[in-house]
Design an enzyme around this catalytic site. Structure first.
Site, PDB file in Angstrom:
ATOM      1  N   GLU A  48       0.677  -1.120   0.005  1.00 29.31           N
ATOM      2  CA  GLU A  48       0.079   0.029  -0.036  1.00 29.31           C
ATOM      3  C   GLU A  48       0.955   1.279   0.071  1.00 29.31           C
ATOM      4  O   GLU A  48       0.527   2.245  -0.841  1.00 29.31           O
ATOM      5  CB  GLU A  48      -0.846   0.085   1.418  1.00 29.31           C
ATOM      6  CG  GLU A  48      -1.747  -1.190   1.298  1.00 29.31           C
ATOM      7  CD  GLU A  48      -1.430  -2.385   2.380  1.00 29.31           C
ATOM      8  OE1 GLU A  48      -2.273  -2.867   2.923  1.00 29.31           O
ATOM      9  OE2 GLU A  48      -0.167  -2.539   2.091  1.00 29.31           O
ATOM     10  N   CYS A  79      -0.391   1.033   7.010  1.00 24.83           N
ATOM     11  CA  CYS A  79      -1.223   1.402   5.688  1.00 24.83           C
ATOM     12  C   CYS A  79      -2.501   2.099   6.008  1.00 24.83           C
ATOM     13  O   CYS A  79      -2.755   2.896   5.051  1.00 24.83           O
ATOM     14  CB  CYS A  79      -0.970   0.052   4.970  1.00 24.83           C
ATOM     15  SG  CYS A  79       0.708  -0.557   4.856  1.00 24.83           S
TER      16      CYS A  79
END
Length: 153
Positions: A48, A79
């Site tokens: 991510e 994330c």
């Protein structure tokens, strides 16, 4: 999600935990990412985070409003926080992460009332395929570790 799975397989080919994602804006993929923690020797090399960096470069802005992320595993706290900070509109998640997931499994950082941005979330996208890839990876890892321990005995 199929492209996120392809990204996860890239990580898998490097011996990484198979997690992949893509970021989409105006129905076009603008960034891709897969886990590279072992390869880069960096805690920050999550799929991510890599995709967010690339998307910011493509858009020329740190705000990714109007963007959606497809990710094979529920994001961790780092994330999930980055998704909130980047102002991602929506996240489509493949498999839940009961040990570290921060989109609802352990915490839900996407909907903290005090934050100025909320991230919409849809779970279970291609769940079986995402889960199987992770399950197979960890099963193989446990088997290899057991074999290595047995060699040392």
């Amino acid at each position: 999600m199929k492209e996120a799975i392809r990204q996860a397989r890239k990580g898998l080919s490097l011996g990484e935990v198979p997690i992949g994602c893509v970021i989409v804006k105006d129905d076009k993929i603008i960034a891709r990412g897969y886990n590279r923690r072992l390869t880069d020797h960096s805690t920050l090399s999550h799929a991510e985070i890599t995709a967010i960096k690339k998307a910011c470069k493509v858009t020329g802005d740190w705000r990714l409003e109007g963007c959606k992320m497809y990710v094979t595993l529920e994001p961790c706290q780092m994330c999930a926080g980055a998704l909130v900070q980047a102002r991602i509109d929506k996240v489509y998640i493949g498999a839940d992460n009961p040990k570290a997931g921060c989109a609802g499994s352990i915490l839900n950082l996407f909907n903290v009332e005090q934050f100025n941005h909320k991230v919409e979330c849809e779970r279970g996208i291609l769940l079986d395929e995402c889960s199987e890839m992770l399950r197979d990876f960890f099963k193989g890892l446990r088997k290899r570790l057991k074999e290595e321990r047995n060699k040392l005995s």
